[in-house]
Design a protein around this motif. Structure first.
Motif, PDB file in Angstrom:
ATOM      1  N   ASP A 138     -81.805   5.759  -1.194  1.00 50.12           N
ATOM      2  CA  ASP A 138     -83.136   5.958  -0.614  1.00 50.12           C
ATOM      3  C   ASP A 138     -83.201   5.606   0.869  1.00 50.12           C
ATOM      4  N   THR A 139     -82.055   5.344   1.490  1.00 50.09           N
ATOM      5  CA  THR A 139     -82.035   5.015   2.923  1.00 50.09           C
ATOM      6  C   THR A 139     -82.379   6.232   3.751  1.00 50.09           C
ATOM      7  N   LEU A 140     -83.311   6.075   4.683  1.00 49.42           N
ATOM      8  CA  LEU A 140     -83.655   7.167   5.601  1.00 49.42           C
ATOM      9  C   LEU A 140     -82.683   7.149   6.771  1.00 49.42           C
ATOM     10  N   MET A 161     -83.465  11.458   3.450  1.00 48.35           N
ATOM     11  CA  MET A 161     -82.851  10.542   2.499  1.00 48.35           C
ATOM     12  C   MET A 161     -81.336  10.689   2.555  1.00 48.35           C
ATOM     13  N   SER A 250     -86.617   0.002  -7.715  1.00 45.94           N
ATOM     14  CA  SER A 250     -85.973   0.617  -6.554  1.00 45.94           C
ATOM     15  C   SER A 250     -84.491   0.826  -6.804  1.00 45.94           C
ATOM     16  N   THR A 328     -87.656  -2.331   4.194  1.00 49.87           N
ATOM     17  CA  THR A 328     -88.586  -1.268   3.822  1.00 49.87           C
ATOM     18  C   THR A 328     -88.900  -0.394   5.030  1.00 49.87           C
ATOM     19  N   ALA A 329     -88.877   0.920   4.823  1.00 48.78           N
ATOM     20  CA  ALA A 329     -89.145   1.853   5.923  1.00 48.78           C
ATOM     21  C   ALA A 329     -90.618   1.777   6.329  1.00 48.78           C
ATOM     22  N   ASN A 332     -92.652   4.712   4.901  1.00 44.00           N
ATOM     23  CA  ASN A 332     -92.754   4.982   3.465  1.00 44.00           C
ATOM     24  C   ASN A 332     -92.317   3.736   2.689  1.00 44.00           C
ATOM     25  N   ASN A 334     -91.596   3.382  -0.262  1.00 47.32           N
ATOM     26  CA  ASN A 334     -90.618   3.705  -1.300  1.00 47.32           C
ATOM     27  C   ASN A 334     -89.240   4.038  -0.737  1.00 47.32           C
ATOM     28  N   ARG A 335     -89.073   3.880   0.570  1.00 49.45           N
ATOM     29  CA  ARG A 335     -87.795   4.175   1.226  1.00 49.45           C
ATOM     30  C   ARG A 335     -87.373   2.945   2.032  1.00 49.45           C
TER      31      ARG A 335
END
Length: 351
Positions: A138-140, A161, A250, A328-329, A332, A334-335
């Motif tokens: 999930d890393t941007l 992603m 996560s 945490t991004a 988002n 969730n990313r």
């Protein structure tokens, strides 16, 4: 939230020195006990199982520099000289291959490929220490332009992603994306698919894993009470994939389970006397080779066994597992994004 380092010898009895790549290499080598007449056919069959991708030709020279070769000390005498260069291997677990077996296990089609497990395995010069770095899916990241097999290329994507690289450009784009975000050269590539992983676990007679909490995940069809369980291939695969039934749901929780499962699998490979049973030996070797896609530098039994043999001095005490430091991004919840400067320092230590 930052990555936590963990010693590779957790849960092993003193004196154990399980080594994943060496164990695989020796298992493949051991098929010779099947007999001279049969060995030729077995070698051909196992060798033909391995699929490969010519990543070096696809990416060309626009890549991070290779590891610097360390000169052999003067006066050193060895019947089998130790390798003098560090090696970085990108290991992916994917559902990329279509087919009834993968689809029955939840695998995607060839047009819906995903790489939900990504680990950079760094083996130091001399092959006596190793670091395994998990990269959260999930890393941007900024996904670079990647060459495609039809001669075209993908577009640069910002805030993409990490696991989308495999989806849009396969192994070549996965390698290029990892090299782009780490500035570390990937010398080799290994990919294992769903059905191959499940077959390997079954060929070894299952794997014993202890979970710290109840797992209740309808998505991966996994329902386990906290405690010790002996898992077959299908259930072990579900454990490697689950994330919604543990922790905060996560990918970081899943990575922890995957690292625990790898250690348990190493323990099983170390304790199973494969070489005394030709049938089990062949079953394990067939599962390993049949599940692999590699780069062209590791696409034969000879090359895989050579790599395994070079790791004979690598003890469990010198293998460490870490997760790339992330936070945490901002865009988002969730990313995640790489936590700096910790992530850069980690990659710098692997060059």
């Amino acid at each position: 939230m930052t990555g936590q380092e963990e010693s590779g010898d957790v849960g092993r009895r003193p004196g154990r020195r399980p080594r994943l790549l060496k164990a695989a290499g020796l298992t493949l080598a051991g098929f010779l006990v099947l007999g001279v007449g049969t060995a030729g056919w077995v070698y051909w069959h196992l060798n033909s199982n391995i699929k490969s991708v010519d990543i070096n030709s696809a990416l060309g020279d626009d890549r991070p520099a290779k590891a610097v070769t360390t000169p052999t000390p003067s006066g050193t005498v060895s019947a089998t000289p130790l390798p003098t260069e560090a090696v970085n291997i990108l290991v992916l677990g994917s559902d990329s291959r279509s087919g009834k077996e993968n689809q029955a296990l939840g695998g995607g089609s060839s047009t819906g490929a995903r790489s939900d497990t990504a680990m950079v395995v760094h083996i130091d010069a001399g092959r006596t220490r190793a670091t395994v770095v998990s990269i959260p899916r999930d890393t941007l990241v900024t996904r670079p332009s990647c060459p495609l097999s039809d001669g075209g290329s993908t577009a640069v994507a910002y805030g993409a992603m990490f696991n989308s690289a495999y989806s849009v450009g396969g192994p070549v784009c996965a390698v290029k994306t990892v090299e782009s975000i780490t500035n570390v050269r990937m010398d080799h590539y290994l990919e294992i698919d769903f059905s191959g992983f499940a077959k390997l676990v079954n060929a070894l007679g299952g794997v014993t894993v202890t979970t710290d909490e109840d797992i209740d995940d309808d998505d991966s069809h996994l329902h386990l009470k906290a405690g010790t369980h002996h898992l077959d291939g299908r259930t072990a695969l579900a454990l490697a994939r689950t994330r919604h039934g543990i922790g905060d749901g996560s990918d970081l929780g899943r990575i922890g389970l995957q690292q625990k499962l790898v250690k348990a699998l190493l323990e099983q490979m170390s304790s199973t006397n494969i070489l005394t049973s030709p049938t089990k030996l062949y079953s394990v070797a067939d599962a390993i080779t049949g599940s692999l896609t590699t780069d062209t530098g590791l696409d034969s039994l000879t090359e895989l066994m050579s790599l395994g043999e070079s790791l004979k001095g690598l003890s469990a005490d010198e293998v460490k597992t870490v997760t790339m430091p992330v936070v945490t991004a901002p865009s988002n919840p969730n990313r995640v994004v790489a936590e700096e400067p910790a992530a850069s320092r980690l990659w710098e230590s692997l060059r």
